[in-house]
Scaffold this motif. Structure first.
Motif, PDB file in Angstrom:
ATOM      1  N   SER A 445       0.802  -1.218   0.000  1.00  0.00           N
ATOM      2  CA  SER A 445       0.000   0.000   0.000  1.00  0.00           C
ATOM      3  C   SER A 445       0.838   1.272   0.000  1.00  0.00           C
ATOM      4  N   GLY A 446       2.129   1.158  -0.272  1.00  0.00           N
ATOM      5  CA  GLY A 446       2.966   2.341  -0.359  1.00  0.00           C
ATOM      6  C   GLY A 446       2.801   3.053  -1.690  1.00  0.00           C
ATOM      7  N   TYR A 447       3.306   4.278  -1.768  1.00  0.00           N
ATOM      8  CA  TYR A 447       3.278   5.026  -3.018  1.00  0.00           C
ATOM      9  C   TYR A 447       4.268   4.425  -4.016  1.00  0.00           C
ATOM     10  N   GLY A 448       3.990   4.665  -5.294  1.00  0.00           N
ATOM     11  CA  GLY A 448       4.972   4.281  -6.305  1.00  0.00           C
ATOM     12  C   GLY A 448       6.210   5.154  -6.206  1.00  0.00           C
ATOM     13  N   ILE A 449       6.017   6.476  -6.274  1.00  0.00           N
ATOM     14  CA  ILE A 449       7.092   7.452  -6.080  1.00  0.00           C
ATOM     15  C   ILE A 449       6.524   8.591  -5.247  1.00  0.00           C
ATOM     16  N   PHE A 450       7.254   8.967  -4.181  1.00  0.00           N
ATOM     17  CA  PHE A 450       6.813  10.059  -3.313  1.00  0.00           C
ATOM     18  C   PHE A 450       7.982  10.988  -3.037  1.00  0.00           C
ATOM     19  N   TRP A 451       7.692  12.310  -2.994  1.00  0.00           N
ATOM     20  CA  TRP A 451       8.679  13.271  -2.512  1.00  0.00           C
ATOM     21  C   TRP A 451       7.979  14.375  -1.741  1.00  0.00           C
ATOM     22  N   ASP A 452       8.712  14.994  -0.802  1.00  0.00           N
ATOM     23  CA  ASP A 452       8.104  15.961   0.102  1.00  0.00           C
ATOM     24  C   ASP A 452       8.363  17.389  -0.366  1.00  0.00           C
TER      25      ASP A 452
END
Length: 581
Positions: A445-452
């Motif tokens: 259930s994690g994101y494919g690509i994430f950045w803050d």
């Protein structure tokens, strides 16, 4: 008639007052030294010492440092052949140091065969001075400022310091003289239970350790407790001890207290083809090759397979190559620190925390590595600059992202493949991050690509398969981002691409395919953004389920949508948006 001098001299215990039954240490040591002096004076090239137990007075009481000149002093141009059952035992003592065999400022010396046993378990450690308290300078073989030395088929054990100590005479860049040991080979030896290390050097130019069994160093309270310690020293840009041109190959390391090999501050080091159950470290060293080793721990979990410290104050970089190793059974497979190098073609198995991690690293290429049976973050980049991760394959994480990038700058992940992972790539507080051509097959259930919000990221031609959460999610408040030619397949999430905050982002030529079990879905969802351009993106669904709004920009402002396509649903835009069909 000329009589040719015989090459061999056989030491007769009775001729020299030597006790071969394990008593009379002073007489035995003096007798052996007289026999060697005689053989040398008569130009005998080979000296044989027969079977027996020889108690050795290894302490030189005439010196401030009793390990210098203690024990049996081997002269130049001698091959000392010890019977396999010739046992040399250090007489128990209370001195800070000793040498059972001493090779000092000599050349062309061989010691072959025999057994050397220190007094580790009988030593009296109670005698201390204001300067020395640790009793860590007792050596089985002490090579000091000597050249062309071969130590072969010798078993050395239980010394209070290093079983074999190979040293320079003097220190570099001081007022005194400096003579490093040169061209020293230790081959087919067995080194056991050295209290400090099994083998160490602080000043040798040209050392080969080949085909040795090196076991159970340490176990006390002093350090470093290593199988082999290549321990140079420098500070404030000045070298004082610098081992150089060192090779450790085809050795077997087992149960050494704090590690198998450390190249602490050394140059031109090759560590190749060894079997190790503990960490190999390049420390502060330069031009190090750690290649084709089996670093396999099958016992209680240990922290690192390959470790490091950083760049020496005397050097501009590490220039390390870590290639072709198999690493299994550690918390961290390889921890990369320092500046300059390549991590390539390594195989990782049964890693608990992270197979490949960088920390305070700069200018490293990490390429063509394989990660198996490691349910954890596969690659982690932290506090690092100019790191490129290429063509690395991993799989199988139940609750961890495949790759994490934190507090770093100029990081590239290119053409990596991660399958059956909880999430793909997670980035925070990092700038100039480039993600290109990565293949992410998600099973969690994690994101494919994430950045803050504190990260600047560009995404190009990545493939994200079966995302259950948002495939591409960013909160790019501070930096504009570029998202182009990415492909999202069989998206099960409600939203495929979501951006929150920031301005002048570009989303171009991305393809999104939904495969949801129910109607509803948002291909691109913008919130609190300004002046974003959406160009030639395509959103579609399969399985007969309908999308809600393939492009949803009503919570953003000044969005431009040009030639975007979709197969169901309606656009949901804000007042002032520009739409070109």
């Amino acid at each position: 008639m000329n009589m040719q001098q015989p090459l061999y001299y056989f030491v007769d215990a009775l001729d020299w007052g030597i006790d071969d039954k394990g008593s009379n240490a002073i007489e035995t040591t003096e007798g052996l030294n007289r026999a060697l002096e005689y053989a040398s004076s008569k130009s005998f090239y080979k000296v044989h010492i027969p079977k027996g137990i020889y108690l050795i007075d290894a302490v030189n009481t005439t010196k401030r440092l009793p390990e210098f000149g203690g024990g049996i002093n081997v002269p130049s141009n001698i091959e000392l052949i010890l019977h396999p059952e010739a046992i040399f035992k250090v007489q128990p003592n209370d001195y800070q140091g000793y040498s059972c065999f001493y090779i000092g400022q000599a050349s062309n010396v061989t010691i072959r065969g025999g057994q050397i046993i220190g007094d580790r378990h009988e030593h009296d450690y109670s005698k201390i001075t204001s300067i020395k308290k640790t009793h860590e300078w007792g050596f089985g073989i002490h090579v000091n400022g000597s050249s062309n030395v071969l130590i072969e088929n010798v078993q050395v054990s239980d010394c209070i310091g290093d079983n074999i100590w190979i040293a320079a005479d003097g220190m570099m860049n001081t007022s005194g003289t400096y003579t490093p040991s040169k061209n020293v080979t230790v081959r087919k030896c067995t080194l056991l239970r050295g209290r400090r290390n099994n083998l160490a050097t602080n000043g040798c130019e040209g050392l080969l350790v080949d085909d040795c069994d090196i076991e159970e160093a340490g176990g006390g309270t002093i350090g470093p407790q290593l199988g082999i310690d290549l321990e140079g020293f420098g500070e404030n840009g000045i070298k004082y001890d610098h081992p150089y041109k060192l090779t450790v190959r085809n050795c077997r390391f087992k149960n050494n207290g704090r590690g198998s090999v450390t190249a602490h501050t050394s140059g031109k080091v090759i560590i190749e083809g060894n079997y190790s159950d503990h960490v190999i470290s390049y420390g502060y060293s330069t031009d190090v090759s750690i290649k084709n080793n089996k670093i396999i721990n099958e016992n209680e979990i240990k922290t690192y397979g390959v470790d490091s410290v950083g760049v020496s104050s005397t050097e501009s970089g590490n220039r390390v190559q870590i290639d072709g190793n198999t690493i299994s059974g550690f918390e961290v497979g390889i921890c990369v620190r320092g500046k300059g190098g390549t991590v390539s073609n390594n195989t990782f198995e049964k890693i608990k925390a992270c197979p490949i991690a960088t920390h305070q690293a700069e200018d490293f290429l990490i390429t063509d590595n394989r990660i198996e049976n490691s349910d954890c973050v596969q690659v982690q980049v932290r506090n690092s600059n100019d790191i490129k991760v290429v063509n690395t394959k991993g799989k199988g994480t139940s609750s961890s992202y495949a790759a994490k990038i934190m507090d770093s700058t100029r990081i590239s992940l290119v053409n990596n493949e991660f399958a059956n992972v909880y999430g793909g790539i997670y980035c925070e507080r990092s700038q100039s991050v480039r993600l290109k051509g990565n293949d992410l097959l998600l099973s969690g259930s994690g994101y494919g690509i994430f950045w803050d919000k504190d990260s600047s990221v560009s995404l190009h031609r990545n493939e994200i398969h079966e995302p259950r959460n948002v495939a591409i999610k960013g909160t790019p408040e501070k930096y504009s981002c570029q998202i182009s030619e990415n492909q999202i397949y069989f998206c099960k999430s409600l939203i495929a691409i979501q951006l929150t905050g920031g301005s002048e982002h570009i989303l171009k030529d991305n393809e999104i395919m939904f495969n949801r079990s129910v109607d509803q879905g948002y291909g691109v969802y913008l919130e609190n953004t300004d002046k974003v351009r959406l160009v030639r993106n395509d959103v579609r669904g399969i399985g007969g389920k309908l999308l809600s709004h393939p492009y949803c920009t009503d919570k953003a402002k000044n969005t431009t949508l040009i030639h975007n396509t979709y197969d169901s649903g309606t656009l949901k835009t804000a007042e002032g948006d520009i739409v070109v069909i």
